[in-house]
Every structure is written in structure tokens, then in C-alpha cells.
Design a protein around this motif. Structure first.
Motif, PDB file in Angstrom:
ATOM      1  N   ARG A 224      -3.555   7.851 -13.048  1.00  0.00           N
ATOM      2  CA  ARG A 224      -3.581   9.116 -12.312  1.00  0.00           C
ATOM      3  C   ARG A 224      -2.432   9.233 -11.310  1.00  0.00           C
ATOM      4  O   ARG A 224      -2.349  10.185 -10.543  1.00  0.00           O
ATOM      5  N   GLY A 225      -1.540   8.229 -11.309  1.00  0.00           N
ATOM      6  CA  GLY A 225      -0.334   8.314 -10.504  1.00  0.00           C
ATOM      7  C   GLY A 225      -0.435   7.735  -9.105  1.00  0.00           C
ATOM      8  O   GLY A 225       0.498   7.899  -8.310  1.00  0.00           O
ATOM      9  N   VAL A 226      -1.533   7.057  -8.763  1.00  0.00           N
ATOM     10  CA  VAL A 226      -1.638   6.421  -7.446  1.00  0.00           C
ATOM     11  C   VAL A 226      -0.644   5.276  -7.381  1.00  0.00           C
ATOM     12  O   VAL A 226      -0.556   4.451  -8.301  1.00  0.00           O
ATOM     13  N   ASN A 227       0.127   5.203  -6.306  1.00  0.00           N
ATOM     14  CA  ASN A 227       1.228   4.246  -6.184  1.00  0.00           C
ATOM     15  C   ASN A 227       0.693   2.845  -5.868  1.00  0.00           C
ATOM     16  O   ASN A 227       0.609   2.435  -4.712  1.00  0.00           O
ATOM     17  N   LEU A 228       0.343   2.104  -6.906  1.00  0.00           N
ATOM     18  CA  LEU A 228      -0.254   0.779  -6.749  1.00  0.00           C
ATOM     19  C   LEU A 228       0.751  -0.309  -7.086  1.00  0.00           C
ATOM     20  O   LEU A 228       1.655  -0.112  -7.896  1.00  0.00           O
ATOM     21  N   ALA A 229       0.563  -1.465  -6.481  1.00  0.00           N
ATOM     22  CA  ALA A 229       1.327  -2.660  -6.831  1.00  0.00           C
ATOM     23  C   ALA A 229       0.597  -3.863  -6.263  1.00  0.00           C
ATOM     24  O   ALA A 229      -0.160  -3.738  -5.302  1.00  0.00           O
ATOM     25  N   VAL A 230       0.814  -5.012  -6.869  1.00  0.00           N
ATOM     26  CA  VAL A 230       0.295  -6.263  -6.326  1.00  0.00           C
ATOM     27  C   VAL A 230       1.482  -7.164  -6.036  1.00  0.00           C
ATOM     28  O   VAL A 230       2.304  -7.431  -6.923  1.00  0.00           O
ATOM     29  N   ASN A 231       1.615  -7.585  -4.802  1.00  0.00           N
ATOM     30  CA  ASN A 231       2.730  -8.430  -4.386  1.00  0.00           C
ATOM     31  C   ASN A 231       2.861  -9.642  -5.303  1.00  0.00           C
ATOM     32  O   ASN A 231       1.888 -10.326  -5.589  1.00  0.00           O
TER      33      ASN A 231
END
Length: 349
Positions: free
Chosen positions: A44-51
Motif C-alpha cells: 500500500r506504499g507505506v515507507n517501511l524498512a528494516v535496518n
């Protein structure tokens, strides 16, 4: 700071999903819940990331947990795993050949994209080498990412609700015990030795394989026999599950549903091969059918090993087979392609 915010948001979303799945008493709750919620958010375009550093630390902790699946009896058991290794070789070769044909004839992929998409493992290496050789990189990456997603979402559910598997995972307390402090110190030392040694020895997925091998040595030699507290198991599930979902950032389901459909079909084919081998040879090898299915299933090394750990299914056997599988794929698939490429060139002339 931006990376911290994206990671915090991703883990918050993943934590909500994991918590809800845990309350619902679903298998592998913190991994499945975080993966499902973060995947939906990413699509849905949520700006996610995992370091990346956080993921490596949690993967190293997972390596220690998997190493704790070994014991002083494992060396004797390894002598009986020769048949398992043979099954692994045959399974990888047969799966890759059939899936390659599937992607060429049904998926209409070009030969290079089909070849590197068909490899049952090694997401990063297959993507990088496949794109460098002229394959379609986004398709290769998506095939492998969705394969892992599909397997982790379905395999625990099938074991729990499909075949009624009731095996249990680790039984350590949530925060460990004061009596285990010395043993935990040995595990920390194993993690550090394995992480650093794996890096300098250039092991594939060194942050997982190094701690796994070092801890296995400590366990098999009787230096320690403790396991990490369950809170670390849940934390590793949360981080790894969220990271799987975050891979889909920048994609839209309507744009990729065809590729995901192909990945689902090919993944089903590979799991069926694993199931047939398990049915035919489990008694001969002396490992449970569930253990063989998990060992031969083409998921990620960390992800499928974590499934085995959480379900308590032949952890030492499953993790050993996956370490060998990934090492073989990373070492041999690009090398074999160089030979195949020359054959194609001669045929073109």
C-alpha cells in the motif's frame, strides 16, 4: 534518523501483526503476523524498512538458536544423514529443472530469467548474477521474495491445521534463568567467534552460518547445553518477518499478481517434490517426514530454519541441510550457468 524512523514504523506495524497472531495462538505467530502486516503495508506504499545491522544481529541470534538444536548425540546422527544429502542433491537438481521448464513454457520467461528464477534459494546472489548476465532483475527478485513469503505463510499452517502436527518448539522460559548465566556467556562467545570467523572465512550468510556453526561445536562438545530465552526467539521472528514484508515496498499487487501466481505454482511444485521424497525415504534415512519436508523446502536459510526451530522439528537436520543447500546453490548455479551459456552460444552459431 530517517532509517531509524522507517525501521521503527516497520517494527511497530509488524509488532501489531505479531501480537494479534500470538493472541490468536497461530503457529510461528510473531513471524507470520509481522510478515503479513508489513507486506500489506508495503504493497500500500507505506515507507517501511528494516535496518540492515539490526537484521544481521537478529540473524546471528537465530544462528545461535539453531546451533542449540545440536547436541552431543548429533555427531552420531550425522553418520545417518548421508541419504539425506543425496536426497537434497536430487531434489535441488530436479526442482530447478522442472521449474525452469515451467517458467519458460508457462511463464514465457527468457532463458536467463527463467534459469536464475528457478534456483531454489540464494535470493541476493541469483538477483545480482542473473541481472548481470542479462536477465530481468526485478522479476528474479520478486520470484524469490514471493517464494519465501509463500512458504513461510503456508508451511506452518499446513503442519498445524492440515496434518495435525503438534510438535513443540523451544521450551525455555521467556527471559531465561539465573542458573543459565554461565551458559549464556558461552553462547555470546560462540556468537562473536562465529560472526567474526564467518566474515573472514567468507561464508555465505556469514552472520547466520558463523554463529550457527560455532554454537553447534560448543553444544556437540558439551561446553554448554543451554538455549537462549524465548524473548530472543520472538524478537528474531519479528525482525525477520517484518524484513520479508518490507521487501515488497515499491510494488503494487495488480502489477505483480501474474509473477506471484507463477511463483505460487512453482513453489507448490517444489514442495510436492519434497513431500514425495519424505513419504518414500523418511524411514530409510531415519528422520521424520516433517523434517525432510522442511529440509527440502526451497525457503530462505534463516526463514525455514526458524520454522523448524519454532515447531521443534529436527532442528539440527533441517538447519544443516539448508546450510548445505544454500552453499551449493550459491557456489554452483552461477558456475553452471557459465557452462550453459557457452553451450547456448555454440548452438546459436
Amino acid at each position: 534518523m530517517q532509517d531509524f524512523k522507517r525501521t521503527a514504523l516497520a517494527l511497530l506495524i509488524g509488532g501489531i501483526g505479531g501480537g494479534l497472531f500470538f493472541i490468536a495462538d497461530l503457529p510461528l505467530a510473531w513471524m507470520l503476523g509481522s510478515m503479513c502486516f508489513s507486506t500489506v503495508a508495503a504493497l500500500r506504499g507505506v515507507n517501511l524498512a528494516v535496518n540492515g545491522t539490526l537484521r544481521k544481529i537478529m540473524t546471528a541470534i537465530l544462528g545461535v538458536m539453531l546451533g542449540c538444536g545440536f547436541s552431543t548425540d548429533t555427531l552420531n546422527a550425522m553418520s545417518r544423514w548421508t541419504g539425506g544429502l543425496l536426497l537434497l542433491f536430487v531434489s535441488v537438481a530436479l526442482s530447478m529443472w522442472l521449474v525452469y521448464l515451467f517458467y519458460r513454457r508457462i511463464g514465457k520467461f527468457d532463458p536467463i530469467t527463467a534459469y536464475f528464477s528457478a534456483a531454489p534459494g540464494g535470493l541476493n546472489v541469483m538477483y545480482e548474477v542473473g541481472e548481470a548476465k542479462g536477465g530481468h532483475g526485478p522479476t528474479i527478485a520478486l520470484i524469490h521474495a514471493s517464494r519465501i513469503l509463500i512458504l513461510v505463510m503456508t508451511v506452518p499452517m499446513i503442519f498445524r491445521y492440515g496434518v495435525g502436527f503438534t510438535g513443540g518448539g523451544q521450551t525455555t522460559s521467556l527471559f531465561g534463568s539465573i542458573q543459565d548465566v554461565v551458559g549464556d556467556g558461552w553462547l555470546l562467545l560462540a556468537a562473536l567467534i562465529g560472526y567474526i570467523g564467518g566474515y573472514f572465512c567468507r561464508l555465505p550468510a556469514y552472520h547466520l552460518m558463523g554463529p550457527l556453526l560455532a554454537t553447534a561445536v560448543f553444544q556437540m562438545t558439551g561446553i554448554t547445553d543451554v538455549s537462549p530465552p524465548m524473548i530472543l526467539v520472538y524478537a528474531a521472528q519479528l525482525v525477520i518477518g517484518t524484513a520479508i514484508g518490507a521487501r515488497f515496498l515499491g510494488t503494487r499487487f495488480r502489477q505483480i499478481r501474474h509473477v506471484i501466481g507463477l511463483s505460487f505454482a512453482s513453489t507448490t511444485l517444489m514442495v510436492l517434490i519434497a513431500a514425495v521424497f519424505a513419504f518414500l525415504f523418511a524411514e530409510t534415512i531415519g528422520v521424520s517426514a516433517a523434517g525432510i519436508v522442511l529440509a527440502l523446502s526451497p525457503g530462505g536459510l534463516a526463514e525455514m530454519s526458524l520454522v523448524a526451530l519454532a515447531l521443534g522439528i529436527d532442528v539440527a537436520f533441517v538447519s544443516t541441510m539448508h546450510v548445505i543447500r544454500i552453499s551449493l546453490i550459491i557456489a554452483l548455479v552461477p558456475m553452471a550457468f557459465s557452462v550453459i551459456e557457452r553451450i547456448w552460444a555454440k548452438q546459436a552459431k
